[in-house]
Design a protein around this motif. Structure first.
Motif, short mmCIF file in Angstrom:
data_model
loop_
_atom_site.label_atom_id
_atom_site.label_comp_id
_atom_site.label_asym_id
_atom_site.label_seq_id
_atom_site.Cartn_x
_atom_site.Cartn_y
_atom_site.Cartn_z
N SER A 1 -0.78 4.92 5.37
CA SER A 1 -0.23 3.66 4.87
C SER A 1 0.97 3.15 5.66
N ILE B 1 0.81 -1.21 0.00
CA ILE B 1 0.00 0.00 0.00
C ILE B 1 0.85 1.27 0.00
N TYR C 1 -7.90 5.83 -1.06
CA TYR C 1 -7.30 6.89 -0.24
C TYR C 1 -7.22 8.21 -1.01
N ILE C 2 -6.74 8.14 -2.25
CA ILE C 2 -6.54 9.36 -3.05
C ILE C 2 -7.88 10.06 -3.30
N PRO D 1 -2.63 10.71 2.71
CA PRO D 1 -2.62 9.28 2.40
C PRO D 1 -1.33 8.55 2.78
N PRO E 1 -5.11 2.24 -2.13
CA PRO E 1 -4.56 3.59 -2.31
C PRO E 1 -5.39 4.48 -3.23
N THR F 1 0.61 3.84 -2.96
CA THR F 1 0.14 5.18 -2.59
C THR F 1 1.10 6.25 -3.09
#
Length: 369
Positions: free
Chosen positions: A286, A115, A205-206, A282, A202, A119
């Motif tokens: 991670s 991740i 997340y973004i 982010p 990820p 990320t």
């Protein structure tokens, strides 16, 4: 006192919450593995988890709306982005839980170290991370990402001998045994599905970070995400699992796994991650993944009787080195950024020249010799 409270909110509280979330997420994986061994359909498990989480978040929602009157209105682009989060979350869970069926929670935790690398790459693409090729921090993050991917390939493609197992007797399988080849194929397929999940996380997340910049209300966004996941997963999972008897919930480990997953994983974990993304970004979220390896290995061996393989250990070590290289690079860049922020601006004035004032239109000239 104000500075101490700000430090607790910005640093101590996110750290504590994210460590707790990693522990609960490993618990979800172990409970899911135990529940599927009792005959629970993983499609039903996902749909029920989304539905239970939505109900759990629905209860305090009126109070949240009352406290959040100054929020901007939800527009169509935000609603579409949150719906997209629901689609990504569902696909990630479909891949992840199927991968768990083929492998083990230990492998899932080891591969979750991908991740940070994914990320970092996605943050560069979406211009959330700056790349300075001459910087040691950037070089460390790039090398760490490559090492993480190498470690993931070792974990997926190489099983190796058993290092630790609670079983007193182990079947002796030769390399040419059909059962051994099937087990190895399941390991590769399951590992590949888990890798897809940890590529989608990820992306989640973004997108979530961008949503929070426009609509900074963690609870409402997470509720709408789970509502979208419920509305999408119900028809999709019913289509994929047409056997209605597989949707029956027995009052045993299956019920415990569904409630635990809905409350801790799909609900509370999403809420903490969204809050952390809004607060820290982010990359910070991670960096807690290696913690789950040791937790998953211990729980899997103790409660599930899973074997711990040499390839998983070696790959997890390589992944951890890559992971911490990414973290070190990120820390170096933040340190450099803070130094630039506090450094006083350089003066462009020639030190040989003296400041002067012009009085009564008098012209003053300087001889630098």
């Amino acid at each position: 006192m104000a500075g101490r409270g700000r430090y607790c909110y910005k640093d101590v509280l996110p750290f504590t919450a994210l460590v707790a979330v990693e522990c609960t997420n490993v618990g979800v994986n172990v409970l899911f593995k135990a529940a599927t061994e009792k005959g629970l359909s993983y499609y039903a498990f996902i749909a029920y988890s989304f539905a239970f989480s939505t109900l759990f978040l629905l209860l305090p929602l009126p109070f949240v709306f009352r406290w959040s009157r100054g929020l901007p209105p939800l527009n169509l682009s935000l609603i579409f982005a949150i719906f997209l989060l629901g689609v990504i979350g569902l696909v990630a869970q479909l891949c992840g839980y199927r991968g768990l069926q083929y492998t083990s929670p230990t492998l899932a935790s080891a591969l979750s170290n991908l991740i940070p690398a994914f990320t970092f790459v996605l943050a560069i693409i979406f211009r959330m991370e700056k790349v300075v090729w001459g910087s040691s921090g950037t070089r460390a993050k790039i090398m760490g990402s490559l090492v993480s991917i190498l470690g993931a390939l070792v974990v997926v493609l190489y099983k190796g001998p058993i290092v630790l197992s609670t079983s007193s007797t182990q079947p002796s399988l030769t390399v040419d045994s059909p059962m051994a080849s099937t087990s190895q194929m399941n390991w590769i397929v399951g590992g590949s599905l888990l890798a897809i999940e940890f590529l989608l996380v990820p992306i989640w997340y973004i997108i979530q970070t961008k949503i929070m910049k426009q609509y900074p209300a963690e609870f409402i966004v997470v509720f709408l995400y789970n509502l979208s996941g419920t509305l999408i997963s119900a028809p999709v999972c019913l289509l994929l699992e047409a056997n209605l008897s597989a949707w029956k919930i027995n009052p045993d480990i299956t019920l415990i796994a569904i409630i635990y997953s809905g409350f801790f994983c799909t609900g509370l974990s999403s809420l903490v991650h969204t809050w952390g993304l809004h607060l820290k970004g982010p990359m910070y979220i991670s960096i807690f993944k290696p913690l789950s390896i040791a937790i998953a290995a211990a729980l899997s061996v103790i409660f599930l009787g899973d074997a711990l393989y040499f390839g998983t250990v070696v790959g997890a070590v390589i992944l951890s080195f890559g992971f911490y290289a990414v973290v070190w690079g990120k820390a170096k860049e933040e340190e450099l950024s803070e130094d630039l922020d506090i450094r006083p601006p350089s003066s462009s004035t020639n030190p040989l020249l003296q400041s002067y004032k012009v009085k009564d239109n008098e012209e003053i000239t300087y001889n630098d010799s």
